[in-house]
Design a protein around this motif. Structure first.
Motif, mmCIF file in Angstrom:
data_model
loop_
_atom_site.group_PDB
_atom_site.id
_atom_site.type_symbol
_atom_site.label_atom_id
_atom_site.label_comp_id
_atom_site.label_asym_id
_atom_site.label_seq_id
_atom_site.Cartn_x
_atom_site.Cartn_y
_atom_site.Cartn_z
ATOM 1 N N PRO C 2 -3.769 -8.195 -60.531
ATOM 2 C CA PRO C 2 -4.406 -8.439 -59.226
ATOM 3 C C PRO C 2 -4.302 -9.919 -58.852
ATOM 4 N N GLN C 3 -4.164 -10.165 -57.552
ATOM 5 C CA GLN C 3 -4.089 -11.552 -57.087
ATOM 6 C C GLN C 3 -5.415 -12.260 -57.335
ATOM 7 N N LYS C 4 -5.328 -13.501 -57.733
ATOM 8 C CA LYS C 4 -6.533 -14.309 -57.934
ATOM 9 C C LYS C 4 -7.290 -14.438 -56.605
ATOM 10 N N LYS C 5 -8.587 -14.218 -56.661
ATOM 11 C CA LYS C 5 -9.374 -14.379 -55.438
ATOM 12 C C LYS C 5 -9.580 -15.863 -55.156
ATOM 13 N N PRO C 6 -9.667 -16.222 -53.880
ATOM 14 C CA PRO C 6 -9.784 -17.651 -53.568
ATOM 15 C C PRO C 6 -11.055 -18.316 -54.098
ATOM 16 N N TRP C 7 -12.132 -17.560 -54.212
ATOM 17 C CA TRP C 7 -13.396 -18.177 -54.609
ATOM 18 C C TRP C 7 -13.985 -17.431 -55.805
ATOM 19 N N ARG C 8 -14.705 -18.141 -56.651
ATOM 20 C CA ARG C 8 -15.361 -17.561 -57.799
ATOM 21 C C ARG C 8 -16.768 -18.124 -57.880
ATOM 22 N N THR C 9 -17.759 -17.285 -58.135
ATOM 23 C CA THR C 9 -19.133 -17.795 -58.252
ATOM 24 C C THR C 9 -19.961 -16.907 -59.161
ATOM 25 N N ALA C 10 -20.911 -17.497 -59.841
ATOM 26 C CA ALA C 10 -21.867 -16.751 -60.672
ATOM 27 C C ALA C 10 -23.267 -16.814 -60.075
ATOM 28 N N ILE C 11 -23.384 -17.325 -58.852
ATOM 29 C CA ILE C 11 -24.718 -17.548 -58.273
ATOM 30 C C ILE C 11 -25.267 -16.286 -57.617
ATOM 31 N N SER C 12 -24.469 -15.679 -56.756
ATOM 32 C CA SER C 12 -24.978 -14.537 -55.997
ATOM 33 C C SER C 12 -23.804 -13.699 -55.517
ATOM 34 N N ARG C 13 -24.094 -12.497 -55.056
ATOM 35 C CA ARG C 13 -23.034 -11.687 -54.453
ATOM 36 C C ARG C 13 -23.610 -10.877 -53.303
ATOM 37 N N PHE C 14 -22.732 -10.458 -52.388
ATOM 38 C CA PHE C 14 -23.212 -9.656 -51.265
ATOM 39 C C PHE C 14 -22.191 -8.586 -50.937
ATOM 40 N N ASP C 15 -22.684 -7.505 -50.332
ATOM 41 C CA ASP C 15 -21.781 -6.548 -49.679
ATOM 42 C C ASP C 15 -22.366 -6.287 -48.294
ATOM 43 N N ASP C 16 -21.855 -5.291 -47.611
ATOM 44 C CA ASP C 16 -22.297 -5.050 -46.237
ATOM 45 C C ASP C 16 -23.811 -4.964 -46.073
ATOM 46 N N SER C 18 -26.371 -5.645 -48.653
ATOM 47 C CA SER C 18 -27.353 -6.325 -49.489
ATOM 48 C C SER C 18 -26.805 -7.586 -50.150
ATOM 49 N N VAL C 19 -27.709 -8.341 -50.722
ATOM 50 C CA VAL C 19 -27.389 -9.573 -51.426
ATOM 51 C C VAL C 19 -28.109 -9.525 -52.777
ATOM 52 N N GLU C 20 -27.472 -10.034 -53.819
ATOM 53 C CA GLU C 20 -28.128 -10.186 -55.131
ATOM 54 C C GLU C 20 -28.032 -11.636 -55.569
ATOM 55 N N ILE C 21 -29.104 -12.168 -56.150
ATOM 56 C CA ILE C 21 -29.058 -13.524 -56.699
ATOM 57 C C ILE C 21 -29.398 -13.430 -58.184
ATOM 58 N N ALA C 22 -28.494 -13.964 -59.018
ATOM 59 C CA ALA C 22 -28.678 -13.900 -60.479
ATOM 60 C C ALA C 22 -28.904 -12.467 -60.947
ATOM 61 N N GLY C 23 -28.333 -11.516 -60.251
ATOM 62 C CA GLY C 23 -28.452 -10.117 -60.645
ATOM 63 C C GLY C 23 -29.665 -9.408 -60.071
ATOM 64 N N TYR C 24 -30.589 -10.141 -59.515
ATOM 65 C CA TYR C 24 -31.776 -9.529 -58.896
ATOM 66 C C TYR C 24 -31.498 -9.195 -57.446
ATOM 67 N N LYS C 25 -31.995 -8.053 -56.994
ATOM 68 C CA LYS C 25 -31.897 -7.696 -55.577
ATOM 69 C C LYS C 25 -32.640 -8.751 -54.757
ATOM 70 N N SER D 67 -24.228 -16.416 -51.203
ATOM 71 C CA SER D 67 -22.915 -16.559 -51.804
ATOM 72 C C SER D 67 -22.067 -17.536 -50.976
ATOM 73 N N ILE D 68 -20.781 -17.262 -50.805
ATOM 74 C CA ILE D 68 -19.925 -18.259 -50.156
ATOM 75 C C ILE D 68 -19.694 -17.898 -48.699
ATOM 76 N N VAL D 69 -20.398 -18.571 -47.832
ATOM 77 C CA VAL D 69 -20.229 -18.445 -46.382
ATOM 78 C C VAL D 69 -19.972 -19.838 -45.811
ATOM 79 N N ALA D 70 -20.242 -20.017 -44.542
ATOM 80 C CA ALA D 70 -19.879 -21.283 -43.904
ATOM 81 C C ALA D 70 -20.434 -22.510 -44.636
ATOM 82 N N SER D 71 -21.758 -22.599 -44.754
ATOM 83 C CA SER D 71 -22.338 -23.831 -45.289
ATOM 84 C C SER D 71 -21.978 -24.044 -46.759
#
Lengths: 261, 261, 261, 261
Positions: C2-16, C18-25, D67-71
């Motif tokens: 798979p192509q390397k994604k432009p950004w990598r982070t362990a802080i938080s993630r989101f989808d359409d 919801s958002v999770e921070i450090a694994g917590y909703k 996560s990674i948005v504008a700011s």
């Protein structure tokens, strides 16, 4: 004893009716100089020769813009957020940090040291370059100002700036040594690692007599213009708020989903 | 259908080996132009005449520095806090806001409107100025770009910039109208309110064909140089961390001392 | 592959949805936590104890505002120039540099090193402090985080923060060592040099388990609030454009007046 | 007459030994309050109720990171350029401009106006919402604070913040009206346009009594923490200098290649 004044400066002074910079009447500078000459007055308190001005012009034009890279991407994202021109440009200028503008500046500092050493040692600059590269390789150190991730095979801008300096016979010891170092790297490693644009600007800034601590200013002053163009273009041609990354562009490698309890 | 690219720009383009700005090879621009000419290429996609360059040089030199005022005070306080050169300068650039750089910009916008009206109405610019001042006075509005708190009786820099524009015969309708407005204010109120330095830069930027939205860029690009000089001076000649105000400099008029209970 | 994604982070993630921070909703964090607890989730990926939250609250309140000093002066001058709230605050935040916020951060780094050494050497912290101060004095070095130009005789804020940490029994080795160092300085020099507010915040940040590289964040996050108050006050209660210095406040010591010829 | 002092403030005061904020001793605030309560002291000069603090906590946690948005993209690019933590965060904060933080702020301003009108007109808030949406649609205007490009179908964070406000019975007229407007939009257009996170923060800031001019502060104060996490992660886990765009990501639509002659 008179009370100490809150501020002290050797740059300029003003009274109700006039301003002086480096002792020159501001109105005389306005009448007689061009902007690039003015940078010698501001930073070196002297009027430069036409040849010197020609070299500084070439240096400043060479870094005025590079389409969308780190600093202009920052300026465009900020501008898209509904922010005044100067604030979008300021954000981009913040990006001219230790890696980038500061890299060149560090090269200036080292070139000044090495040129002084070569002089003290009575060593020709090509010999000095060989010695420097040998020593760097032994210590596993790299020197800043060489190679460019977007121009791996060389960069026409670098050649053009050097050509201008040669044309007016202003290639001084700092640029000479910087070029010898590139040759010495190739001789030692078999790999071409040309001086990059930050490197050539840094070396020539030293040859022109500017304090190396100012190094990154010769990147961010002209780049302020390029960034202004990007900020205005983003504000007038695009739709506002840049998404930058979607969830698909981001690899998350932090803690897995978990409950708070 | 090809996928939309994430970024779009009409400013410049690059590939592995080269960069183009406004369709010109970057290396040709480096070889043949001076920095001030380059701003016409960047912002107007054209090579300027020598007369135009002379006027823009005068404008940019006129605002390059003014000793310690708002923006340079900001840069010096930030620099004294142990902050890299570009960040100290960025903080100062933030100060070129709606009051100040933006004031001139607003004057540009209005002058362009008024000049277009005068043309449509077949009105001479001095008559138009009288009409404008009458209307502003009736509405109790003021126009930006006139008067200066530090130069109440006029400013030699303003006169010098105008003299350069006259010398090369480039006083266009925007500066003409701006000067007529000052005369009309004096005629109507008996009070002298000369065009200030932001005003003259703004009027000439319009005469030179620059988009008024860029107005403050002609303040902050040259001022970036002045700010760099202040940042370096503060970092190298002063002692670090500026106190700025002592308790004696501050008048507190908030809630009186009270207990939390 | 798979192509390397432009950004990598362990802080938080989101989808359409919801958002999770450090694994917590994110919605659970919103429902159950206070802002100060949330900083442990963000920076340490864990839910803190009430005692830890109490100490971090005390630290953050202690630096939220200090009337008009370096950072708030910068914010006020920028705000007075007609600049949006966030840009005025950003300018002030730039001031939390190596001297000031960074000073505390440097103390954190050294305390972590010294505490580790003391442990390895089996040395009590008061003995370690004596050794450290002796060594610093021999080398003519000073340690950051002690003394305050505006509070030369001590600072009630420092005492209050320490009292909170003691009350909840969270004075760890870093603050203990920091206090012993102050005593050792007084013992060696006869001069009182109390821990300052940056120093106490730094020492407790280490005791609470935060990475020392974050040190200045515990200054600029709360100070962002204080700066917002100053920016708004300046914009709503004052007249615009701050003169800052008049010619009388400035001592010019640059080149004397001279002609360009 | 005493000379006017250079600075005036109602926020805080200090002398050699102590600081007061809003009339309270700083050491008492440190001992007794949490950081979120402190924002009521700083911005409203009063100690809040526990319910108010709970709502402001929920608001601030809801915007602390995404996560990674504008700011955060801006902060990461700047951080990757070798720039101190506070400067990387300041660049990200600049992005909380008129679109985004300022959008919420504008909603606050309008909600305060509309709630006042409804009261003066004796109109229930749901009726007022219908009237507002009708009027906006006739004028072709849109209202800020609704819809989110990354969360088109609704946003669990918004629901969680509202649930907290309901739980402590602090849904005031501004949030009520904001929610009725969303219902009225759906009734009139058949399209769901939920209140977004900036909108709910703005409406509740008004319900809690904060000046709408401060609106974006409730975004950038907590976001300063999220940005600090991104700046540190970029600086410690990535390789330096972010390329951001390659030539392939950029669509150039400016002047075609041309010669300078």
């Amino acid at each position: 004893m008179p009370q100490k004044k809150p501020w002290r400066t050797a740059i300029s002074r003003f009274d109700d009716a006039s301003v002086e910079i480096a002792g020159y009447k501001h109105e005389d500078l306005i009448s007689k100089l061009d902007f690039t000459s003015m940078l010698f007055v501001l930073f070196q308190q002297r009027i430069p020769s036409p040849a010197e001005v020609r070299v500084l012009n070439a240096m400043m034009i060479s870094v005025i813009d590079h389409s969308i890279v780190a600093s202009s991407a920052v300026t465009r994202i900020v501008s898209a957020s509904g922010v005044p021109l100067q604030a979008s440009v300021a954000a981009g200028i913040l990006t001219i940090g230790d890696i980038h503008g500061g890299a060149g500046q560090e090269l200036s500092r080292r070139l000044e040291e090495w040129v002084a050493e070569a002089k003290a040692e009575g060593l020709a600059l090509d010999k000095k370059a060989t010695q420097i590269v040998k020593s760097l390789r032994e210590k596993g150190e790299r020197v800043e100002g060489y190679g460019h991730p977007l121009h791996p095979k060389g960069d026409a801008r670098v050649d053009a700036v050097i050509a201008v300096a040669r044309e007016v016979d202003l290639v001084g010891p700092h640029l000479q040594l910087a070029l010898h170092i590139s040759e010495a790297i190739e001789a030692a490693s078999g790999k071409s690692l040309p001086l990059n644009i930050d490197g050539v600007v840094a070396a020539l800034a030293s040859d022109l007599g500017f304090n190396w601590r100012l190094g990154r200013a010769f990147i961010f002053i002209p780049r302020a213009a390029g960034l202004a163009a990007h900020a205005m273009e983003e504000a007038t041609r695009e739709r506002g708020w840049r998404k930058v990354a979607t969830a698909d562009d981001i690899e998350y490698d932090g803690p897995a989903s978990r409950s708070m309890d």
